[in-house]
Design a protein around this motif. Structure first.
Motif, PDB file in Angstrom:
ATOM      1  N   VAL A   1      -2.473 -67.143   1.961  1.00  0.00           N
ATOM      2  CA  VAL A   1      -3.888 -66.761   2.019  1.00  0.00           C
ATOM      3  C   VAL A   1      -4.778 -67.944   1.657  1.00  0.00           C
ATOM      4  O   VAL A   1      -5.804 -68.196   2.307  1.00  0.00           O
ATOM      5  CB  VAL A   1      -4.147 -65.557   1.080  1.00  0.00           C
TER       6      VAL A   1
ATOM      7  N   LEU B   1      -5.808 -63.323   8.113  1.00  0.00           N
ATOM      8  CA  LEU B   1      -4.501 -62.663   8.038  1.00  0.00           C
ATOM      9  C   LEU B   1      -4.713 -61.155   8.027  1.00  0.00           C
ATOM     10  O   LEU B   1      -5.446 -60.637   7.184  1.00  0.00           O
ATOM     11  CB  LEU B   1      -3.742 -63.097   6.779  1.00  0.00           C
TER      12      LEU B   1
ATOM     13  N   LEU C   1      -4.736 -70.430   4.584  1.00  0.00           N
ATOM     14  CA  LEU C   1      -5.522 -69.923   5.710  1.00  0.00           C
ATOM     15  C   LEU C   1      -7.018 -70.032   5.425  1.00  0.00           C
ATOM     16  O   LEU C   1      -7.815 -70.343   6.315  1.00  0.00           O
ATOM     17  CB  LEU C   1      -5.139 -68.469   6.002  1.00  0.00           C
TER      18      LEU C   1
ATOM     19  N   ALA D   1      -1.351 -63.513  11.939  1.00  0.00           N
ATOM     20  CA  ALA D   1      -1.890 -64.747  11.349  1.00  0.00           C
ATOM     21  C   ALA D   1      -2.737 -65.436  12.420  1.00  0.00           C
ATOM     22  O   ALA D   1      -2.244 -65.756  13.501  1.00  0.00           O
ATOM     23  CB  ALA D   1      -0.771 -65.661  10.871  1.00  0.00           C
TER      24      ALA D   1
ATOM     25  N   VAL E   1      -8.186 -61.600   4.222  1.00  0.00           N
ATOM     26  CA  VAL E   1      -7.193 -60.568   4.511  1.00  0.00           C
ATOM     27  C   VAL E   1      -7.863 -59.288   5.003  1.00  0.00           C
ATOM     28  O   VAL E   1      -8.868 -58.835   4.449  1.00  0.00           O
ATOM     29  CB  VAL E   1      -6.340 -60.266   3.257  1.00  0.00           C
TER      30      VAL E   1
ATOM     31  N   ILE F   1       5.778 -66.547   6.311  1.00  0.00           N
ATOM     32  CA  ILE F   1       5.789 -65.201   6.906  1.00  0.00           C
ATOM     33  C   ILE F   1       7.099 -64.931   7.651  1.00  0.00           C
ATOM     34  O   ILE F   1       7.598 -63.799   7.644  1.00  0.00           O
ATOM     35  CB  ILE F   1       4.569 -64.980   7.819  1.00  0.00           C
TER      36      ILE F   1
ATOM     37  N   PHE G   1       2.424 -58.502  10.626  1.00  0.00           N
ATOM     38  CA  PHE G   1       1.418 -59.466  10.188  1.00  0.00           C
ATOM     39  C   PHE G   1       0.789 -60.122  11.413  1.00  0.00           C
ATOM     40  O   PHE G   1       1.480 -60.440  12.381  1.00  0.00           O
ATOM     41  CB  PHE G   1       2.046 -60.553   9.302  1.00  0.00           C
TER      42      PHE G   1
END
Length: 559
Positions: free
Chosen positions: A499, A509, A502, A523, A551, A425, A521
């Motif tokens: 993704v 996210l 995570l 996170a 997401v 990121i 973003f």
């Protein structure tokens, strides 16, 4: 590009004008001017992009239209003039204005091949130059050139040069001709003052005591003291200038060393990640080979068993079909005939199912392991600041990183996975931000925000990049299909990897973006490894279901 469209001007010449447009009228205005000339707005950020004469004239015309007058246009062309030279301006302080002008003429081919300069006269505080061009230039072209010549002495904090114009191509002359004069400190002044004081004092002494020796010696002594004073003053100025240059060069060297260190660390993390994946892939391959061997034995046993069952089932089925055929020869019509036809159809269905069973039986049968460790949160702000500054090194981007009081003290997480997510990121933010700022905030979020479970560390990353159109936001989390054209908003496979990672650690996210404004973003990392036995869907590795679960797309204000 044809001969009439040959690239003859470097866009570095227009750095000042581009910064004026961007600062006074916004990035959208600069983008409009760039598009009208067939270039990108990012080409004005000190790049080596060259353009044709017609394109250069269109850019000047666009700036003049925004400026509204020739005076404002000249101001735009000299805007932040010293910064246009970058770190080179510290080297130019070792020259004089005269030497700067002479050097400009010598290296003019580095910024334009459309014409040539001719030095007619060069003095300590005056410079006479003539410019010959291959094109019938506009007045705007001449004004932009004049302004940069006039602004030269400002590099030494001197007043701008006075320019006398003796010819202009735009007015029908064969060449542009300029005579420049500038103020240069009169270094003989302290000697004259010392001489004058010596004369006065010597005259007084001669009147009081008589004799001519004091009247001769004191003026000479005064002039000598004035010269010494001037030498000491110049020495102090040179020392001050030298110290400033050394400080700037030291800061540049430290920034360069820090950037190289962070880039090396980034590459090392990439190698560590690759080695971990390769190791786990090798382990999984060995395990799968053992499983495949076991499945192969099981498959052979299953096929043998099913073939035996099929053979055993077909024997009584053969008897049934033989008896129905025997009865068919004796019963043609009536209810008995209908019953026989039903028996024949049922026998055919059983045989078809047995055949299908054999086909299925004879067919071939068709996650990174985590090592969580304790990770202190407080030092991460400085670590991330260094990473971001290394990623944007050499660009006009301000980096800010801070940690709020809500941030947890520590979290238990696999360090390689954490670095992999953060590097992705941060790299995206640096890659798609050409000017402006990048802000990273480390904060915390309590467990109820995501239901039962541990609290979260939240990294909020905001940039002033180009932004992502609403219809593209969902697509950035999916790998780009083969052959799909690359767009300015394409993030490749990086975010799909983020993704998945995570999802594996139980993170989330969020994303919010607005074209022309920037992207943010969020996170979210759990402070403790989750218990996937209690997490529904945690074992589902389908990317679409992972994106849906992990997401959240936030709507930008005003969109």
């Amino acid at each position: 590009m044809s001969d009439t469209q040959a690239a003859e001007y470097s866009l570095r010449i227009l750095w000042s004008a581009a910064r004026w447009v961007e600062d006074r009228h916004g990035a959208a205005a600069l983008e409009t001017i760039a598009q009208a000339a067939g270039v990108q707005a990012t080409d004005f950020d000190g790049s080596t992009r060259w353009v044709a004469h017609e394109q250069f004239e269109k850019i000047l015309a666009g700036v003049r239209e925004l400026a509204g007058s020739d005076d404002a246009f000249c101001e735009a062309c000299a805007y932040r003039f010293e910064e246009s030279y970058g770190a080179l301006r510290y080297m130019l302080w070792a020259l004089s204005p005269r030497q700067l002008y002479e050097a400009t003429v010598k290296v003019s081919k580095l910024v334009t091949t459309a014409g040539r300069f001719e030095i007619l006269r060069s003095e300590r505080s005056a410079f006479h130059v003539r410019y010959h061009s291959k094109h019938a230039e506009s007045r705007l072209m001449c004004l932009s050139r004049q302004v940069q010549w006039v602004a030269g002495p400002s590099m030494w904090a001197l007043p701008p040069a006075r320019l006398e114009e003796h010819g202009c191509i735009a007015h029908g002359a064969e060449f542009c001709e300029y005579r420049l004069r500038w103020f240069d400190g009169w270094r003989i002044l302290p000697m004259l003052i010392g001489l004058a004081v010596g004369v006065v004092v010597g005259g007084i002494v001669q009147t009081v005591q008589g004799g001519i020796s004091a009247w001769v010696a004191l003026p000479i002594l005064g002039a000598a003291l004035g010269h010494v004073f001037e030498l000491r003053r110049m020495h102090r100025l040179n020392m001050k200038l030298g110290n400033e240059m050394n400080t700037v060069l030291r800061e540049l060297g430290q920034a360069e060393a820090e950037t190289r260190s962070e880039i090396v660390a980034l590459h090392q993390r990439q190698r560590d990640w690759t080695r971990l994946v390769e190791q786990q892939v090798a382990e999984r391959t060995t395990t799968l080979e053992r499983v495949v061997d076991g499945l192969d034995s099981l498959q052979k046993s299953r096929v043998t068993t099913i073939r035996g069952f099929s053979h055993d089932l077909r024997n009584p089925l053969f008897v049934v079909r033989g008896n129905t055929q025997f009865l068919r020869e004796r019963v043609k019509d009536g209810e008995e005939g209908e019953a026989l036809r039903d028996m024949e159809v049922a026998a055919g269905q059983i045989e078809a199912m047995l055949t299908k069973l054999m086909e299925v039986a004879t067919q071939d049968p068709g996650f990174v392991r985590l090592a969580p460790k304790n990770l202190a949160v407080a030092p991460l702000a400085e670590v991330f600041r260094r990473r971001l500054k290394a990623l944007v090194h050499g660009r006009d981007i301000k980096v800010s990183v801070f940690c709020t009081r809500e941030a947890p003290d520590a979290l238990e997480i696999d360090h390689l996975v954490f670095d992999r997510i953060v590097d992705n990121i941060l790299t995206n933010a640096a890659k798609y931000t050409h000017r402006g700022s990048i802000l990273l905030e480390l904060s915390g979020m309590p467990a109820p925000a995501f239901g039962d479970g541990p609290p979260f560390l939240t990294l909020k990353l905001s940039d002033t990049g180009q932004g992502i159109p609403p219809e593209m936001v969902e697509r950035i989390f999916r790998p780009r299909a083969a052959g799909e054209a690359t767009s300015p908003q394409s993030y490749g496979i990086g975010l799909s990897s983020v993704v998945r990672l995570l999802a594996q650690i139980g993170g989330r996210l969020d994303v919010m973006s607005k074209p022309g404004v920037g992207t943010t973003f969020w996170a979210h990392f759990p402070c403790r490894p989750p218990d996937f036995k209690k997490s529904p869907g945690a074992g589902d590795d389908n990317l679409e279901s992972i994106i849906t679960r992990v997401v959240t797309i936030r709507k930008a204000e005003g969109s």
